[in-house]
Design a protein around this motif. Structure first.
Motif, mmCIF file in Angstrom:
data_model
loop_
_atom_site.group_PDB
_atom_site.id
_atom_site.type_symbol
_atom_site.label_atom_id
_atom_site.label_comp_id
_atom_site.label_asym_id
_atom_site.label_seq_id
_atom_site.Cartn_x
_atom_site.Cartn_y
_atom_site.Cartn_z
ATOM 1 N N LYS A 29 0.818 -1.213 0.000
ATOM 2 C CA LYS A 29 0.000 0.000 0.000
ATOM 3 C C LYS A 29 0.850 1.262 0.000
ATOM 4 O O LYS A 29 0.500 2.258 -0.647
ATOM 5 C CB LYS A 29 -0.926 0.000 1.221
ATOM 6 N N VAL A 30 1.981 1.240 0.717
ATOM 7 C CA VAL A 30 2.770 2.466 0.859
ATOM 8 C C VAL A 30 3.977 2.535 -0.073
ATOM 9 O O VAL A 30 4.487 3.635 -0.341
ATOM 10 C CB VAL A 30 3.234 2.661 2.315
ATOM 11 N N LEU A 31 4.446 1.393 -0.584
ATOM 12 C CA LEU A 31 5.671 1.402 -1.381
ATOM 13 C C LEU A 31 5.571 2.273 -2.630
ATOM 14 O O LEU A 31 6.530 3.027 -2.923
ATOM 15 C CB LEU A 31 6.079 -0.018 -1.757
ATOM 16 N N PRO A 32 4.489 2.216 -3.427
ATOM 17 C CA PRO A 32 4.440 3.057 -4.635
ATOM 18 C C PRO A 32 4.631 4.547 -4.337
ATOM 19 O O PRO A 32 5.351 5.244 -5.067
ATOM 20 C CB PRO A 32 3.043 2.780 -5.210
ATOM 21 N N THR A 33 4.013 5.038 -3.275
ATOM 22 C CA THR A 33 4.164 6.448 -2.909
ATOM 23 C C THR A 33 5.605 6.774 -2.556
ATOM 24 O O THR A 33 6.153 7.808 -2.962
ATOM 25 C CB THR A 33 3.253 6.790 -1.721
ATOM 26 N N LEU A 34 6.242 5.884 -1.820
ATOM 27 C CA LEU A 34 7.629 6.115 -1.410
ATOM 28 C C LEU A 34 8.586 6.073 -2.598
ATOM 29 O O LEU A 34 9.545 6.847 -2.655
ATOM 30 C CB LEU A 34 8.049 5.074 -0.370
ATOM 31 N N LEU A 35 8.333 5.198 -3.551
ATOM 32 C CA LEU A 35 9.192 5.128 -4.732
ATOM 33 C C LEU A 35 9.033 6.374 -5.592
ATOM 34 O O LEU A 35 10.017 6.891 -6.141
ATOM 35 C CB LEU A 35 8.884 3.869 -5.538
ATOM 36 N N LEU A 36 7.807 6.864 -5.720
ATOM 37 C CA LEU A 36 7.598 8.111 -6.456
ATOM 38 C C LEU A 36 8.349 9.262 -5.790
ATOM 39 O O LEU A 36 8.969 10.095 -6.464
ATOM 40 C CB LEU A 36 6.103 8.431 -6.530
ATOM 41 N N PHE A 37 8.302 9.290 -4.475
ATOM 42 C CA PHE A 37 9.022 10.331 -3.745
ATOM 43 C C PHE A 37 10.534 10.171 -3.926
ATOM 44 O O PHE A 37 11.262 11.165 -4.046
ATOM 45 C CB PHE A 37 8.654 10.278 -2.266
ATOM 46 N N ALA A 38 11.010 8.929 -3.979
ATOM 47 C CA ALA A 38 12.442 8.676 -4.188
ATOM 48 C C ALA A 38 12.883 9.192 -5.556
ATOM 49 O O ALA A 38 13.958 9.802 -5.680
ATOM 50 C CB ALA A 38 12.733 7.181 -4.054
ATOM 51 N N PHE A 39 12.070 8.958 -6.587
ATOM 52 C CA PHE A 39 12.415 9.452 -7.923
ATOM 53 C C PHE A 39 12.358 10.980 -7.979
ATOM 54 O O PHE A 39 13.172 11.616 -8.655
ATOM 55 C CB PHE A 39 11.473 8.850 -8.966
ATOM 56 N N PHE A 40 11.411 11.566 -7.247
ATOM 57 C CA PHE A 40 11.329 13.024 -7.186
ATOM 58 C C PHE A 40 12.584 13.595 -6.519
ATOM 59 O O PHE A 40 13.181 14.574 -6.995
ATOM 60 C CB PHE A 40 10.079 13.438 -6.405
ATOM 61 N N SER A 41 13.012 12.979 -5.425
ATOM 62 C CA SER A 41 14.219 13.423 -4.733
ATOM 63 C C SER A 41 15.451 13.250 -5.610
ATOM 64 O O SER A 41 16.353 14.094 -5.625
ATOM 65 C CB SER A 41 14.392 12.648 -3.423
ATOM 66 N N GLY B 167 1.395 -2.397 13.864
ATOM 67 C CA GLY B 167 1.335 -3.766 14.354
ATOM 68 C C GLY B 167 1.918 -4.778 13.397
ATOM 69 O O GLY B 167 1.658 -5.979 13.523
ATOM 70 N N ASN B 168 2.712 -4.325 12.437
ATOM 71 C CA ASN B 168 3.400 -5.238 11.521
ATOM 72 C C ASN B 168 4.623 -4.536 10.930
ATOM 73 O O ASN B 168 4.831 -3.337 11.148
ATOM 74 C CB ASN B 168 2.468 -5.755 10.425
ATOM 75 N N LEU B 169 5.419 -5.294 10.175
ATOM 76 C CA LEU B 169 6.657 -4.758 9.607
ATOM 77 C C LEU B 169 6.478 -4.115 8.227
ATOM 78 O O LEU B 169 7.437 -3.586 7.674
ATOM 79 C CB LEU B 169 7.707 -5.868 9.478
ATOM 80 N N GLY B 170 5.278 -4.156 7.688
ATOM 81 C CA GLY B 170 5.075 -3.712 6.309
ATOM 82 C C GLY B 170 5.549 -2.306 6.034
ATOM 83 O O GLY B 170 6.247 -2.043 5.051
ATOM 84 N N ALA B 171 5.176 -1.350 6.890
ATOM 85 C CA ALA B 171 5.558 0.051 6.674
ATOM 86 C C ALA B 171 7.062 0.235 6.805
ATOM 87 O O ALA B 171 7.682 0.955 6.015
ATOM 88 C CB ALA B 171 4.816 0.943 7.665
ATOM 89 N N ALA B 172 7.665 -0.400 7.808
ATOM 90 C CA ALA B 172 9.114 -0.282 7.993
ATOM 91 C C ALA B 172 9.868 -0.915 6.830
ATOM 92 O O ALA B 172 10.899 -0.392 6.386
ATOM 93 C CB ALA B 172 9.521 -0.950 9.311
ATOM 94 N N LEU B 173 9.374 -2.032 6.323
ATOM 95 C CA LEU B 173 9.991 -2.667 5.155
ATOM 96 C C LEU B 173 9.943 -1.740 3.944
ATOM 97 O O LEU B 173 10.924 -1.606 3.208
ATOM 98 C CB LEU B 173 9.286 -3.983 4.833
ATOM 99 N N ALA B 174 8.804 -1.110 3.727
ATOM 100 C CA ALA B 174 8.662 -0.197 2.587
ATOM 101 C C ALA B 174 9.572 1.012 2.734
ATOM 102 O O ALA B 174 10.209 1.444 1.765
ATOM 103 C CB ALA B 174 7.201 0.237 2.458
ATOM 104 N N LEU B 175 9.635 1.567 3.942
ATOM 105 C CA LEU B 175 10.513 2.717 4.191
ATOM 106 C C LEU B 175 11.964 2.349 3.923
ATOM 107 O O LEU B 175 12.697 3.101 3.262
ATOM 108 C CB LEU B 175 10.354 3.175 5.642
#
Length: 297
Positions: free
Chosen positions: A114-126, A229-237
């Protein structure tokens, strides 16, 4: 028992599988076994290459691995994290009598997706913004990076999964099962995480600052884990952060074997290094906020 603050209420369910076997001695023994297993696997790798290569070729290969200065060296370096991940799984299963899946928590994969696509877009912007700096230089051709991507990207996930499972999974859960204060389950693993990023050989007298950055990363990743309550967000970050530094733009001579561009500065000069560390921390804080906004946590 004192209830956790509302924002960290999901941590109770995440840490629950660790409670039956959360004795301090088990955690210390488990961490020792994990480290010993990792070190033994390193020696096994050395013996393996020693049997296949002459001294000069082996020295050259290990230099590539140590610095991540070539695609081959970087790929092997990322692969060396696999034994550490396996060791953490084995310790959890045989010493703490719980399944490896409990280290990730429920709905970890869906949170990650759910969060990885947003973070990757931000990474490309940076990444695009870094091209405005005169300190960046072209490092690898795009086709070379794309050619290695089918191998390197899965290995990158192995690397970040290993660190998250160990620090925000195993250690955070074992500590959180006994102590409710974030000063224990957040700060202690993050301090260890930061200490392992202390590299005076690379940064000289500036080594404290990248280690402090890693400590901050550990705290934010722990915060996200407790909120969800899970590792998903930390993994994506972690994945998005390392993807940006390993495949888009990184420091020259430091794990830049597959970087499209590198930042050419003297990392031992504080005034050269500090602006980039500040930008990295700002990038990290924005990514943390993006995750919270996306997940509404």
């Amino acid at each position: 028992m004192i209830a956790r603050t509302h924002r960290y209420a999901p941590l109770d369910a995440f840490a629950a599988p660790a409670k039956p076997y959360s004795q301090i001695w088990r955690g210390m023994l488990g961490l020792g076994v994990i480290v010993a297993f990792y070190l033994l696997s390193g020696w096994a790798m050395i013996l393996f290459f020693s049997s296949m290569l002459d001294d000069f070729s082996m020295l050259r290969l290990f230099q590539e691995i140590a610095h991540g200065s070539t695609p081959r060296g970087l790929a092997i370096l990322l692969a060396t994290f696999a034994p550490l991940l396996i060791a953490t799984f084995l310790v959890s299963r045989h010493l703490h009598h719980r399944a490896a899946a409990t280290l990730f928590g429920k709905q970890s994969l869906s949170t990650f997706a759910k969060v990885l696509p947003t973070l990757l877009l931000f990474a490309f912007f940076s990444f695009a913004l870094t091209q405005l700096s005169e300190s960046t230089a072209r490092s690898n051709p795009l086709m070379n990076v794309l050619g290695w991507a089918p191998i390197a990207l899965p290995l990158l996930f192995v690397q970040i999964a290993t660190e998250e499972v160990l620090f925000r999974g195993y250690l955070l859960q074992q500590l959180s099962a006994r102590w409710r204060s974030p000063l224990v389950w957040m700060v202690l693993p993050s301090t260890l995480f930061g200490a392992l990023h202390y590299s005076p050989g690379t940064y000289g007298s500036n080594a404290f600052w990248p280690a402090l950055w890693a400590f901050g990363f550990g705290c934010l990743a722990s915060d996200l884990t407790a909120r969800t309550g899970n590792l998903g967000a930390a993994l994506a970050l972690h994945f998005a952060n390392n993807f940006g530094s390993l495949f888009l733009v990184g420091f020259y001579g430091q794990l830049d074997g597959l970087a499209l561009y590198t930042i050419v500065i003297n990392t031992r000069d504080l005034w050269d290094l500090l602006p980039w560390l500040v930008l990295d921390m700002l990038h990290l804080l924005i990514a943390w906020l993006l995750i919270r906004l996306t997940l509404r946590v």
